[in-house]
Scaffold this motif. Structure first.
Motif, short mmCIF file in Angstrom:
data_model
loop_
_atom_site.label_atom_id
_atom_site.label_comp_id
_atom_site.label_asym_id
_atom_site.label_seq_id
_atom_site.Cartn_x
_atom_site.Cartn_y
_atom_site.Cartn_z
N TYR A 151 0.79 -1.22 0.00
CA TYR A 151 0.00 0.00 0.00
C TYR A 151 0.83 1.28 0.00
O TYR A 151 0.57 2.19 -0.79
CB TYR A 151 -0.95 0.02 1.22
CG TYR A 151 -1.62 1.36 1.40
CD1 TYR A 151 -2.61 1.79 0.51
CD2 TYR A 151 -1.24 2.22 2.42
CE1 TYR A 151 -3.22 3.02 0.65
CE2 TYR A 151 -1.83 3.46 2.57
CZ TYR A 151 -2.82 3.86 1.68
OH TYR A 151 -3.41 5.10 1.82
N TRP A 263 -6.88 3.70 0.17
CA TRP A 263 -6.89 2.25 0.43
C TRP A 263 -7.95 1.56 -0.42
O TRP A 263 -7.74 0.48 -0.97
CB TRP A 263 -7.19 1.97 1.91
CG TRP A 263 -6.00 1.69 2.77
CD1 TRP A 263 -5.47 2.50 3.72
CD2 TRP A 263 -5.20 0.49 2.78
NE1 TRP A 263 -4.38 1.88 4.32
CE2 TRP A 263 -4.20 0.65 3.76
CE3 TRP A 263 -5.23 -0.71 2.05
CZ2 TRP A 263 -3.25 -0.33 4.05
CZ3 TRP A 263 -4.29 -1.69 2.33
CH2 TRP A 263 -3.30 -1.48 3.31
N PHE A 267 -7.20 -1.51 -3.11
CA PHE A 267 -7.81 -2.84 -3.18
C PHE A 267 -8.56 -3.05 -4.49
O PHE A 267 -8.60 -4.16 -5.02
CB PHE A 267 -8.75 -3.06 -1.99
CG PHE A 267 -8.05 -3.47 -0.73
CD1 PHE A 267 -7.01 -4.38 -0.75
CD2 PHE A 267 -8.45 -2.97 0.50
CE1 PHE A 267 -6.37 -4.79 0.41
CE2 PHE A 267 -7.81 -3.35 1.68
CZ PHE A 267 -6.77 -4.27 1.64
N SER A 362 -12.52 -4.54 -1.27
CA SER A 362 -12.07 -4.24 0.09
C SER A 362 -12.30 -5.42 1.02
O SER A 362 -11.48 -5.71 1.90
CB SER A 362 -12.80 -3.01 0.63
OG SER A 362 -12.45 -1.87 -0.11
N GLY A 365 -9.78 -8.10 0.15
CA GLY A 365 -8.46 -7.60 0.54
C GLY A 365 -8.25 -7.60 2.04
O GLY A 365 -7.18 -8.02 2.53
N ASN A 366 -9.25 -7.16 2.79
CA ASN A 366 -9.10 -7.09 4.24
C ASN A 366 -9.15 -8.47 4.90
O ASN A 366 -8.43 -8.71 5.87
CB ASN A 366 -10.18 -6.18 4.83
CG ASN A 366 -9.84 -4.71 4.65
OD1 ASN A 366 -8.71 -4.29 4.87
ND2 ASN A 366 -10.81 -3.91 4.23
#
Length: 436
Positions: A151, A263, A267, A362, A365-366
């Protein structure tokens, strides 16, 4: 309606102003017929009282009323598979072009390819525009053209490329609304027409007021406070413009909030470059983890009955409201993957069903971050202690008591696993997988 028309297809952009594709459509030489498709490929997988469907439907009805009252036009509503809908629409109207905004999720790109191929056979143009992000696809990449998978360097390059005058341009549609079709009685659909009922959960208004942004750094990690923007669902469905939200972040000089928005784009470009990560670990060796996948334990986690208050409060908040504080999301995800050794895909699917702000890029990705298997992920040996997280972020237990009525009583469940034992089991299991 016999004359030629251009169609604007609303999707993840449910607003009339500062909508790039809609703006471009309105500038064309033919009247614009706005449409929305309730896609059965998506809807058939959802609970019949899904709050997101209620929100989409209510938003569209407001947009229809505005167009009817102010512009003698409307939005035509359809229900079905997009390809079948377009077959019907082009037989009814003299369609010249279909205009819409880019979508980046794997299902969406496949859907758009199918629709474009059909329209091409009919000699109908299909044009899409960038609207839901500032930078997309491969606009922010390394010097050699490879995508960023960490990131911080992505964010730095993003900021270096960013120019407010160019990237925060507002696309005002108001002066072009006369180019809409003059037809205020286009087909409408009720929730029951598409097989749904009104949800008891509502999507809250977002809050990007100066006072919220001023306090954002201090309050965003405290789950008992309303310290976050609640922007997620509104960005997901496009009821707000990302350009206007970026402008607010920059005007407030709040780098933290600005970088949270970046962010989201990080993603999105990861999912675009690596669509296989929806189902597979980005770091391939993590697909060798021997998940326990105990279904009874998964049910306890889902229902907030693990005996770990931070985990349980988060899951109960999610089940009751469709929302969970971001700090708590990290704790519950780590607990599922590390303490219970349940596959991150199970958690990702449950969040997809429940979260009002669910966005595939997201969410995947998270969850992969929590499992240690994704881009820029937490190392597998980083295992949140759900108890010390309370001491750090909810020391007075205000958040816990909000969601767990029986917290200090005998009816609160015992801990389903011992933290130390679960941690050692996770370390051993992961080490075996990644070191083979």
């Amino acid at each position: 309606m016999e004359g030629p028309v251009n169609i604007f297809w609303f999707r993840r952009d449910l607003r009339l102003d500062d909508n790039v594709g809609f703006y471009k459509a309105l500038q064309g030489q033919h009247p614009v017929l706005p449409i929305f498709i309730f896609d059965t490929e998506i809807l058939d997988e959802l609970p019949k009282d899904d709050a997101r469907v209620t929100f989409i439907h209510e938003t569209l009805q407001k947009m229809r009323k505005t167009l009817q009252a102010e512009h003698e036009s409307s939005i035509a509503m359809y229900h079905g598979k997009p390809l079948e809908v377009f077959k019907s629409v082009v037989s009814e109207f003299n369609v010249q072009n279909v205009i819409t905004n880019h979508d980046y999720e794997p299902y969406a790109t496949d859907r758009d390819t199918t629709v474009k191929e059909f329209l091409s056979e009919k000699e109908i143009g299909f044009y899409t525009y960038k609207d839901q992000v500032i930078f997309e696809k491969d606009e922010v990449v390394k010097d050699d053209g490879d995508p960023y998978v960490v990131y911080t360097p992505y964010m730095k390059t993003w900021k270096a490329k960013f120019e407010a005058e160019e990237h925060l341009k507002i696309y005002y549609t108001s002066q072009h609304m006369k180019n809409l079709v003059a037809h205020s009685r286009l087909p409408n659909l009720s929730l029951s027409d598409i097989g749904f009922t009104k949800s008891s959960i509502s999507i809250p208004e977002y809050d990007v007021t100066p006072s919220t942004l001023d306090a954002y750094n201090e309050t965003r990690d405290i789950p008992a406070k309303q310290g976050t923007s609640r922007l997620g669902p509104h960005l997901r469905f496009g009821t707000v413009s990302i350009r206007k939200m970026m402008k607010k972040a920059i005007t407030a000089k709040n780098d933290t909030f600005w970088e949270e928005l970046i962010w989201r784009e990080f993603f999105m470009q990861i999912l675009w470059h690596f669509p296989e990560t929806v189902n597979n670990a980005f770091r391939k060796k993590y697909d060798r983890v021997s998940w326990r996948n105990n279904e009874a334990e998964f049910e306890k986690w889902k229902n907030g009955m693990t005996g770990y208050p931070m985990v349980d409060a988060g899951m109960r908040q999610l089940n009751e409201t469709g929302y969970m504080h971001n700090r708590v999301r990290m704790v519950v995800a780590s607990f599922l993957c590390k303490h219970l050794l349940i596959d991150w895909r199970w958690g990702e699917a449950y969040f997809a069903e429940k979260l009002l702000d669910y966005e595939q890029a997201s969410n995947v990705g998270n969850w992969q971050w929590a499992a240690g298997s994704g881009v820029d992920a937490a190392p597998y040996f980083r295992i949140f202690n759900p108890t010390t997280q309370i001491e750090k972020f909810d020391p007075k237990k205000k958040y816990l008591h909000t969601w767990i009525d029986e917290l200090d009583s005998d009816s609160y469940p015992d801990k389903m696993v011992d933290h130390k034992e679960a941690r050692e089991r996770a370390l051993s299991t992961y080490k075996k997988a990644v070191n083979n």
